[in-house]
Design a protein around this motif. Structure first.
Motif, PDB file in Angstrom:
ATOM      1  N   MET A  66       0.836  -1.190   0.000  1.00  0.00           N
ATOM      2  CA  MET A  66       0.000   0.000   0.000  1.00  0.00           C
ATOM      3  C   MET A  66       0.878   1.250   0.000  1.00  0.00           C
ATOM      4  N   SER A  67       0.488   2.248  -0.774  1.00  0.00           N
ATOM      5  CA  SER A  67       1.219   3.508  -0.767  1.00  0.00           C
ATOM      6  C   SER A  67       1.049   4.193   0.583  1.00  0.00           C
ATOM      7  N   ARG A  68       1.946   5.112   0.877  1.00  0.00           N
ATOM      8  CA  ARG A  68       1.839   5.847   2.139  1.00  0.00           C
ATOM      9  C   ARG A  68       0.481   6.537   2.258  1.00  0.00           C
ATOM     10  N   ARG A  69       0.019   7.111   1.161  1.00  0.00           N
ATOM     11  CA  ARG A  69      -1.244   7.840   1.219  1.00  0.00           C
ATOM     12  C   ARG A  69      -2.410   6.890   1.469  1.00  0.00           C
ATOM     13  N   ARG A  70      -2.383   5.712   0.820  1.00  0.00           N
ATOM     14  CA  ARG A  70      -3.450   4.747   1.036  1.00  0.00           C
ATOM     15  C   ARG A  70      -3.430   4.223   2.462  1.00  0.00           C
ATOM     16  N   GLN A  71      -2.235   4.019   3.028  1.00  0.00           N
ATOM     17  CA  GLN A  71      -2.136   3.597   4.427  1.00  0.00           C
ATOM     18  C   GLN A  71      -2.742   4.649   5.347  1.00  0.00           C
ATOM     19  N   THR A  72      -2.463   5.915   5.051  1.00  0.00           N
ATOM     20  CA  THR A  72      -2.980   7.005   5.878  1.00  0.00           C
ATOM     21  C   THR A  72      -4.490   7.109   5.763  1.00  0.00           C
ATOM     22  N   ILE A  73      -5.012   6.976   4.545  1.00  0.00           N
ATOM     23  CA  ILE A  73      -6.458   7.005   4.359  1.00  0.00           C
ATOM     24  C   ILE A  73      -7.115   5.905   5.185  1.00  0.00           C
ATOM     25  N   SER A  95     -11.224  12.394  -6.685  1.00  0.00           N
ATOM     26  CA  SER A  95     -10.630  11.063  -6.840  1.00  0.00           C
ATOM     27  C   SER A  95      -9.263  11.153  -7.511  1.00  0.00           C
ATOM     28  N   THR A  96      -8.285  10.395  -6.989  1.00  0.00           N
ATOM     29  CA  THR A  96      -6.974  10.249  -7.607  1.00  0.00           C
ATOM     30  C   THR A  96      -6.663   8.765  -7.710  1.00  0.00           C
ATOM     31  N   ASP A  97      -5.541   8.427  -8.336  1.00  0.00           N
ATOM     32  CA  ASP A  97      -5.152   7.025  -8.468  1.00  0.00           C
ATOM     33  C   ASP A  97      -4.954   6.348  -7.114  1.00  0.00           C
ATOM     34  N   GLU A  98      -4.626   7.137  -6.088  1.00  0.00           N
ATOM     35  CA  GLU A  98      -4.325   6.569  -4.775  1.00  0.00           C
ATOM     36  C   GLU A  98      -5.468   6.719  -3.790  1.00  0.00           C
ATOM     37  N   GLY A  99      -6.625   7.203  -4.253  1.00  0.00           N
ATOM     38  CA  GLY A  99      -7.753   7.372  -3.356  1.00  0.00           C
ATOM     39  C   GLY A  99      -8.231   8.810  -3.348  1.00  0.00           C
ATOM     40  N   LEU A 100      -9.223   9.070  -2.508  1.00  0.00           N
ATOM     41  CA  LEU A 100      -9.806  10.404  -2.449  1.00  0.00           C
ATOM     42  C   LEU A 100      -8.905  11.368  -1.691  1.00  0.00           C
ATOM     43  N   VAL A 101      -8.805  12.581  -2.207  1.00  0.00           N
ATOM     44  CA  VAL A 101      -8.223  13.698  -1.477  1.00  0.00           C
ATOM     45  C   VAL A 101      -9.289  14.772  -1.383  1.00  0.00           C
ATOM     46  N   VAL A 102      -9.144  15.676  -0.421  1.00  0.00           N
ATOM     47  CA  VAL A 102     -10.216  16.648  -0.178  1.00  0.00           C
ATOM     48  C   VAL A 102      -9.648  18.066  -0.161  1.00  0.00           C
ATOM     49  N   PRO A 103      -9.450  18.670  -1.334  1.00  0.00           N
ATOM     50  CA  PRO A 103      -9.071  20.084  -1.368  1.00  0.00           C
ATOM     51  C   PRO A 103     -10.235  20.947  -0.886  1.00  0.00           C
ATOM     52  N   VAL A 104      -9.909  22.140  -0.425  1.00  0.00           N
ATOM     53  CA  VAL A 104     -10.892  22.967   0.278  1.00  0.00           C
ATOM     54  C   VAL A 104     -11.178  24.253  -0.497  1.00  0.00           C
ATOM     55  N   VAL A 105     -12.462  24.500  -0.745  1.00  0.00           N
ATOM     56  CA  VAL A 105     -12.894  25.770  -1.337  1.00  0.00           C
ATOM     57  C   VAL A 105     -13.075  26.754  -0.185  1.00  0.00           C
ATOM     58  N   ARG A 106     -12.136  27.685  -0.066  1.00  0.00           N
ATOM     59  CA  ARG A 106     -12.138  28.636   1.055  1.00  0.00           C
ATOM     60  C   ARG A 106     -13.255  29.668   0.898  1.00  0.00           C
ATOM     61  N   ASP A 107     -13.833  30.060   2.044  1.00  0.00           N
ATOM     62  CA  ASP A 107     -14.835  31.134   2.087  1.00  0.00           C
ATOM     63  C   ASP A 107     -15.906  30.930   1.021  1.00  0.00           C
ATOM     64  N   SER A 108     -16.496  29.756   1.013  1.00  0.00           N
ATOM     65  CA  SER A 108     -17.494  29.423  -0.006  1.00  0.00           C
ATOM     66  C   SER A 108     -18.722  30.334   0.079  1.00  0.00           C
ATOM     67  N   ASP A 109     -18.985  30.868   1.262  1.00  0.00           N
ATOM     68  CA  ASP A 109     -20.130  31.766   1.398  1.00  0.00           C
ATOM     69  C   ASP A 109     -19.919  33.087   0.674  1.00  0.00           C
ATOM     70  N   ARG A 110     -18.663  33.464   0.457  1.00  0.00           N
ATOM     71  CA  ARG A 110     -18.359  34.749  -0.176  1.00  0.00           C
ATOM     72  C   ARG A 110     -18.124  34.626  -1.681  1.00  0.00           C
ATOM     73  N   LYS A 111     -18.113  33.405  -2.182  1.00  0.00           N
ATOM     74  CA  LYS A 111     -17.819  33.199  -3.598  1.00  0.00           C
ATOM     75  C   LYS A 111     -19.106  32.967  -4.389  1.00  0.00           C
ATOM     76  N   ASN A 112     -19.085  33.425  -5.653  1.00  0.00           N
ATOM     77  CA  ASN A 112     -20.230  33.170  -6.510  1.00  0.00           C
ATOM     78  C   ASN A 112     -20.094  31.800  -7.172  1.00  0.00           C
ATOM     79  N   PHE A 113     -21.079  31.436  -7.947  1.00  0.00           N
ATOM     80  CA  PHE A 113     -21.086  30.112  -8.576  1.00  0.00           C
ATOM     81  C   PHE A 113     -19.856  29.908  -9.457  1.00  0.00           C
TER      82      PHE A 113
END
Length: 409
Positions: free
Chosen positions: A184-191, A278-296
């Motif tokens: 298992m890759s390090r990232r998959r082990q961590t997940i 989704s990536t080859d090694e599993g899900l990652v979760v980048p963050v949309v900052r201040d989503s309340d202040r952003k438009n569509f």
């Protein structure tokens, strides 16, 4: 002499794995030039040299686990790169010692014969136990990419076995049937570790509802061309609608936007929404900052940018840190129904699913409507059932009446 050390990576990351050396002993390196790629729990990080000079020694091999602050290479300041003949002379004794100490091992491939490959392709090949020299690249320049490695794994079994093989497929000792052991890759082990921790350390429940997507789909169909034209090619997808609906629901039910710290509940008054990618090694979760202040358009542009960076393995630690609530869309893979697991210290996650036409009662009539099941997994220590249901009903109502959602935005 200058030492190259594993830099501080992030508050929660103390170690990494050498994914690929970009320089070898005898190579000239400039100040600020990348010399090694590290694989961490979250992303891959390229480490630079702080000094100009010549690589004198590598103190760790590809695949080794190294700690923050550990010396992994030595650079001789100034000087000239070694000629190939000199490199062979200095390396020969080490190779002889290695063979003498391990007579059963196979000599390593000469670095000069090493196939040209992207870091992501090299890492994927290592995880799958594939010899890169056996992979046929599509690139006319001969550079092996991730898609080439994936294509290689789909070849018939006989063809793969006929090619030059790396350490691979041990045979089961129980019944003699072939199996393959893949590290298992390090990232998959961590997940795996973190998902198990969440299951063990939270009182997680899931509540469900379904959303009639007719109004959102019609609105999107009417507006998508104009939207794309006015926003430099940014496409109008469903994620911006869901993100805005989630923000409105979080404002109505603030406990869902919180986390537990000891005996205290930290209720967050900002809305950094994690979007699972989704990536080859599993899900990652980048963050949309201040989503309340952003438009569509800004939300869609952020999500598209994260998806592109994920495919190219260029997400930074900053892209992944934080987040107050998460949305995951299993529907992109055809999932009809699931129970998502809470992300990290958050107390809630919304699961989207595939849109499927089903007969539903509309007034006194039966109509075929595009329906989506949605799931809210939540920590019952913080959120009561009534709050969870109310949160999900709010999301449902806003998406079924997108004009209200635009007013909320």
């Amino acid at each position: 002499m200058a030492e190259i050390k594993v830099p501080e990576l992030a508050e929660s990351i103390t170690e990494g794995t050498i994914a690929q050396w970009l320089k070898q002993p005898g190579d000239r390196v400039e100040k600020g030039e990348y010399i090694v790629e590290l694989e961490t729990d979250k992303v891959n990080v390229e480490v630079i040299s702080e000094e100009a000079g010549v690589i004198q020694e590598l103190k760790a091999e590809e695949g080794d686990t190294v700690q923050v602050g550990q010396v992994i290479a030595v650079v001789s300041e100034g000087g000239e790169a070694s000629a190939p003949a000199n490199t062979e002379k200095t390396e020969a004794p080490k190779q002889e010692e290695k063979v003498a100490a391990q007579p059963q091992s196979t000599p390593e491939t000469d670095k000069k014969d090493r196939p040209i490959a992207s870091p992501a392709a090299r890492k994927l090949a290592r995880e799958k136990g594939i010899d890169l020299s056996a992979v046929s690249p599509v690139d006319p320049m001969g550079r092996v990419r991730v898609q080439d490695v994936n294509a290689h794994t789909t070849q018939p079994k006989q063809e793969v076995q006929a090619s030059k093989s790396a350490p691979s497929a041990p045979v089961s000792q129980e019944d003699g049937k072939p199996v393959e052991i893949v590290r298992m890759s390090r990232r998959r082990q961590t997940i795996a570790k973190r998902l198990l921790e969440v299951k063990q350390n939270t009182a997680m429940l899931t509540t469900f509802n379904e959303i009639d997507m007719t109004a959102v789909m019609e609105l999107r169909k009417r507006k998508k061309d104009k939207f794309q034209e006015e926003h430099d090619g940014t496409r109008l997808g469903f994620m911006s609608f869901f993100t805005k609906a989630v923000v409105a629901a979080l404002k109505k039910y603030p406990a869902v936007n919180s986390e537990i710290q000891g005996n205290e509940l930290i209720v967050k008054k900002y809305y950094d929404i994690g979007i699972a990618v989704s990536t080859d090694e599993g899900l990652v979760v980048p963050v949309v900052r201040d989503s309340d202040r952003k438009n569509f358009a800004e939300i869609e542009a952020d999500i598209a940018g994260f998806a592109k960076k994920a495919r190219e393995n260029k997400l930074s630690l900053g892209d992944l840190q934080g987040g107050t609530f998460t949305i995951t869309n299993g529907g992109t893979f055809g999932s009809l129904f699931s129970t998502p697991i809470i992300n990290g210290t958050q107390v809630g996650i919304l699961g989207m699913h595939t849109i499927q036409k089903r007969p539903v009662a509309v007034g006194d009539n039966i109509e075929i409507r595009p329906m989506m099941y949605v799931a809210l997994s939540y920590d019952h220590r913080v959120i009561d059932g009534a709050e969870a249901v109310g949160f999900l009903v709010t999301v449902k109502k806003l998406l079924e009446n997108p004009e209200d959602l635009l007013l909320e935005a």
